[in-house]
Design an enzyme around this catalytic site. Structure first.
Site, mmCIF file in Angstrom:
data_model
loop_
_atom_site.group_PDB
_atom_site.id
_atom_site.type_symbol
_atom_site.label_atom_id
_atom_site.label_comp_id
_atom_site.label_asym_id
_atom_site.label_seq_id
_atom_site.Cartn_x
_atom_site.Cartn_y
_atom_site.Cartn_z
ATOM 1 N NE ARG A 162 -5.778 -19.227 4.618
ATOM 2 C CZ ARG A 162 -4.880 -20.055 5.166
ATOM 3 N NH1 ARG A 162 -4.899 -21.338 4.831
ATOM 4 N NH2 ARG A 162 -3.974 -19.608 6.030
ATOM 5 C CG HIS B 64 0.445 -20.531 3.012
ATOM 6 N ND1 HIS B 64 -0.680 -21.228 3.376
ATOM 7 C CD2 HIS B 64 0.866 -19.895 4.133
ATOM 8 C CE1 HIS B 64 -0.930 -21.039 4.659
ATOM 9 N NE2 HIS B 64 0.006 -20.233 5.148
ATOM 10 C CE1 TYR C 216 1.194 -0.275 4.365
ATOM 11 C CE2 TYR C 216 0.221 1.910 4.315
ATOM 12 C CZ TYR C 216 1.009 0.983 4.930
ATOM 13 O OH TYR C 216 1.630 1.295 6.106
ATOM 14 C CE LYS D 29 3.509 3.446 3.676
ATOM 15 N NZ LYS D 29 4.117 3.618 4.997
ATOM 16 C CG LEU E 92 8.166 2.155 4.820
ATOM 17 C CD1 LEU E 92 8.111 3.539 4.207
ATOM 18 C CD2 LEU E 92 8.359 1.111 3.721
ATOM 19 C CD GLU F 37 10.215 1.833 10.201
ATOM 20 O OE1 GLU F 37 10.094 2.840 9.512
ATOM 21 O OE2 GLU F 37 10.004 0.682 9.766
ATOM 22 N NE ARG G 143 6.943 4.372 0.272
ATOM 23 C CZ ARG G 143 6.777 5.227 1.277
ATOM 24 N NH1 ARG G 143 7.830 5.672 1.959
ATOM 25 N NH2 ARG G 143 5.578 5.668 1.604
HETATM 26 C C1 LIG Z 1 4.756 4.673 5.754
HETATM 27 C C2 LIG Z 1 5.703 4.426 6.860
HETATM 28 C C3 LIG Z 1 6.660 5.375 7.247
HETATM 29 C C4 LIG Z 1 6.697 6.790 6.740
HETATM 30 O O1 LIG Z 1 6.824 6.922 5.362
HETATM 31 P P1 LIG Z 1 6.347 8.248 4.637
HETATM 32 O O2 LIG Z 1 6.640 7.974 3.204
HETATM 33 O O3 LIG Z 1 7.133 9.365 5.180
HETATM 34 O O4 LIG Z 1 4.880 8.392 4.924
HETATM 35 C C5 LIG Z 1 7.617 4.995 8.188
HETATM 36 N N1 LIG Z 1 7.594 3.780 8.759
HETATM 37 C C6 LIG Z 1 6.657 2.869 8.444
HETATM 38 C C7 LIG Z 1 6.700 1.534 9.120
HETATM 39 C C8 LIG Z 1 5.691 3.158 7.496
HETATM 40 O O5 LIG Z 1 4.755 2.242 7.193
#
Ligand SMILES: *Cc1c(COP(=O)(O)O)cnc(C)c1O
Length: 289
Positions: A99, A101, A32, A146, A202, A178, A51
């Site tokens: 379903r 995997h 996403y 993501k 990320l 993070e 991305r």
């Molecule tokens: C989306 C996200 C971010 C921040 O990314 P941006 O592109 O700045 O919105 C940081 N860490 C995680 C785990 C995320 O999912």
């Protein structure tokens, strides 16, 4: 009436249904993006959709779209829902299939879903700062994707909420990675420290903007992992994301960061960020050069 994007169609919210066996639903098998809208315009759209395509590629999800094709789809949704300030969420799953995997063979069509949200910049917390809490990072080892698999992130955020904090800052052992949905920074002796871009975090678009602003202002931007102790003893702490921008953390685990007030480097970055929003092309992102 609020529209939702389902594949290439804009449909009414109550008609926005997805199949029960969509792999996003059964496996979290998808990816996403979340893109901000300021003044009716997508903010840093290109790096976000680049991305998304990267995330798709990393999980072997075939997505027959270009960055511009995706921007056009999402733009339509924003116009239909008259979003002036807010954001747009878009997710892509590997599609609906019995379903199992392993990937479906033959492959099935990816399912795209998107919705919008209308809201203002978080002025009050940007001004006053938020509370954060530290917690062990229990996520998988591909946090650079993501992915829709957000259970680790969900549990971290819920832990923060339980302790009256707005964000959980995660660490693997002693090293800070993070936030649950943000990147994290410690500012010490005039320099900004943040985890390097690798599989453990990320690569935030907001982080890229902050890096540019730091460089423009001759503030050292050190992409080095640091410890939880270093974070606790920082002069200033920030977390950043598309929705929270450059967010000061003034209290960590119930104790003040520095003097408990938003610090001067944070303020400088916030000013730069507001300027960037008002004139996006002022600082071209690496991806856009
Ligand atoms: C989306 C996200 C971010 C921040 O990314 P941006 O592109 O700045 O919105 C940081 N860490 C995680 C785990 C995320 O999912």
């Amino acid at each position: 009436m609020t529209k939702v994007l389902i594949n290439e169609q804009l449909v009414e919210e109550h008609d926005a249904n997805v199949p029960y066996n969509d792999r996003g639903y059964t496996f979290g098998d998808g990816i996403y993006e979340y893109v901000r809208v300021y003044n009716n315009k997508l903010f840093t759209a290109k790096p976000h959709f680049e991305r998304l395509l990267r995330s798709a590629k990393e999980i072997g999800l075939e997505l027959n779209y270009t960055v511009n094709g995706l921007i056009d789809l999402v733009q339509e949704l924003i116009v239909a829902n008259k979003i002036i300030n807010g954001g747009v969420y878009i997710q892509v799953t590997r599609g609906a299939a019995p379903r199992d995997h392993a990937f479906p063979t033959p492959s099935v069509k990816a399912n795209i879903m998107g919705f919008t949200k209308s809201y203002d910049r978080p002025y009050k917390s940007l001004d006053e700062g938020i509370n954060a809490i530290t917690t062990e990072d229990i996520r998988w080892l591909r946090c650079d994707i993501k992915s829709l698999n957000l259970l680790g992130n969900v549990l971290a955020k819920e832990y923060a909420v339980k302790y009256n904090a707005q964000e959980a800052i995660q660490h693997r052992g002693e090293q800070v990675t993070e936030g649950s949905s943000s990147n994290a920074y410690a500012i010490k002796d005039g320099a900004i420290y943040t985890h390097p871009i690798n599989n453990l975090i990320l690569n935030g678009i907001t982080r890229q903007v902050i890096k540019e602003i730091a460089e423009q202002n001759n503030i050292p931007f050190k992409e080095e992992a640091f410890t939880v102790d270093f974070l606790k003893n920082a002069d200033e702490v920030i977390v950043s994301s598309t929705s929270i921008e450059v967010m000061p953390v003034v209290n960590l685990n119930g104790e003040a960061i520095g003097n408990g007030k938003v610090g001067p480097i944070t303020r400088k970055l916030q000013e730069g960020f507001t300027h960037y929003i008002e004139n996006e092309s002022a600082v071209p992102l690496e991806a856009e050069r």
